[in-house]
Design an enzyme around this catalytic site. Structure first.
Site, mmCIF file in Angstrom:
data_model
loop_
_atom_site.group_PDB
_atom_site.id
_atom_site.type_symbol
_atom_site.label_atom_id
_atom_site.label_comp_id
_atom_site.label_asym_id
_atom_site.label_seq_id
_atom_site.Cartn_x
_atom_site.Cartn_y
_atom_site.Cartn_z
ATOM 1 N N CYS A 183 -6.322 -3.386 7.043
ATOM 2 C CA CYS A 183 -7.482 -2.485 6.975
ATOM 3 C C CYS A 183 -8.659 -3.091 6.233
ATOM 4 O O CYS A 183 -9.814 -2.798 6.566
ATOM 5 C CB CYS A 183 -7.078 -1.157 6.346
ATOM 6 S SG CYS A 183 -6.646 -1.225 4.588
ATOM 7 N N CYS A 238 0.828 -1.205 0.000
ATOM 8 C CA CYS A 238 0.000 0.000 0.000
ATOM 9 C C CYS A 238 0.861 1.253 0.000
ATOM 10 O O CYS A 238 0.579 2.216 -0.728
ATOM 11 C CB CYS A 238 -0.934 -0.014 1.208
ATOM 12 S SG CYS A 238 -2.057 1.401 1.272
#
Length: 367
Positions: free
Chosen positions: A200, A102
């Site tokens: 997440c 990410c």
């Protein structure tokens, strides 16, 4: 006069909130941005999803400190660049780190591109790391000063070009003593907001179940094999196992045993003794230099060099030597034997507190 225009990545958490506050106090023109990366269902108890709650928290802080706030929808990019890579890695027997992916593809990739498109000079995040510029104009990425919160391991993909546009205002701060205190003093509603330790997009931590649901079918069962080739049990999905794992193996042995390998091609999980996890070196590909590439390549060409390396976030970095192999992969030979090196993990190398670069582990070697 403004010191520059900064796109502040505001997750809704306390770290990025204080980041925005500090930069405005320092004289930067700030624009807060919260990325919408996923679209989970609303919480039945509140009627709002965690993502929307985080966006609301970030928007409230931005309003309180007097900066504009925007929401940037990156769901498609996140799905392709992070989630798909994560799922594929586990399906092929690897142990990926989605936060590193990410940072490379989203926060300091797509978001940095968006910042430059918005005529911002910099991007800022609440990471606990530090950058500085040497007298010769090159950039350095350092560990954060709070060793318990240092996040430099996740940031090795920040090349010289990216470092030139990146600010980490929390570099010298302690999370509890400094960051939460500032948030409380400024009346931020998220001053005591808990940190998220989960992936997440998998808030319940059940990554195997997530992958099965995403693929639309349960993982195939297969054999669990002892070090001598004997089948000692059955698993209900090799993706539920990772190298070094000791608990939840689904077999009854007279003493502690460990996962020593996951063979996705044969759908087999291999078990062995603790000693079977010991290796002397590793290979890594997809290498990225954070330090100036020409200098690092010159040192490699001269026969390699000494540094310190770690292949897990919480691991203390270990003295080692790095060389380039004939096939282009990096070989990191450790001074002392290491345990549980899993392909797919990130290996990051340091010189002192400076990040030199990193890559993805492809193999562990016994020599």
């Amino acid at each position: 006069m403004s010191k520059g225009r900064v796109l502040v990545a505001m997750s809704g958490g306390v770290d990025s909130s204080v980041t925005a506050y500090l930069l405005k106090q320092q004289g930067y023109e700030c624009v807060g941005v919260t990325m919408r990366l996923t679209c989970p269902a609303p919480d039945p108890a509140t009627g709002i999803s965690k993502v929307d709650r985080d966006i609301a928290d970030a928007k409230a802080v931005a309003a309180r400190i007097g900066i504009p706030h925007r929401v940037l929808d990156l769901q498609g990019t996140f799905e392709k660049s992070v989630i798909d890579r994560f799922v594929t890695a586990y399906q092929t027997g690897l142990t990926p780190n989605p936060c590193i992916i990410c940072n490379r593809r989203i926060k300091f990739g797509a978001l940095l591109d968006a910042a430059l498109d918005m005529d911002c000079d910099y991007i800022a995040t609440g990471h606990f790391a530090k950058t500085d510029q040497a007298p010769d104009g090159t950039w350095q990425l350092h560990r954060g000063e709070d060793p318990k919160k240092d996040q430099s391991y996740f940031l090795y993909s920040l090349t010289q070009e990216r470092l030139a546009h990146t600010i980490f205002p929390l570099a010298g701060m302690n999370k509890e003593r400094d960051v939460r205190r500032i948030a409380a003093e400024q009346g931020f509603a998220n001053a005591k907001k808990a940190e998220s330790e989960d992936i997440c997009f998998i808030p319940d931590g059940d990554y195997a179940g997530y992958i099965e649901r995403r693929c639309g079918h349960a993982a195939e069962p297969g054999d669990i094999v002892w070090r001598d080739g004997t089948v000692v049990g059955r698993h209900n999905g090799a993706l539920r196992y990772t190298i070094g794992q000791r608990k939840g193996l689904g077999v009854a042995m007279a003493h502690p045993v460990y996962v020593t390998g996951v063979d996705a091609a044969s759908n087999t999980v291999h078990l062995g003794e603790l000693e079977d996890l010991t290796v002397d070196a590793l290979l890594a590909n997809d290498w990225i230099w954070s330090a100036p590439e020409d200098r690092m390549e010159a040192e490699l060409s001269a026969g390699g060099f000494r540094m310190r390396a770690k292949y897990r976030y919480r691991q203390a970095d270990q003295p080692a030597t790095i060389t380039r192999q004939a096939d282009g992969q990096m070989k990191i030979a450790f001074d002392a034997p290491q345990r549980a090196v899993a392909p797919g993990q990130a290996v990051v190398i340091y010189r002192g507190d400076v990040v030199l670069g990193g890559g993805t582990v492809t193999a562990a070697l016994k020599e």
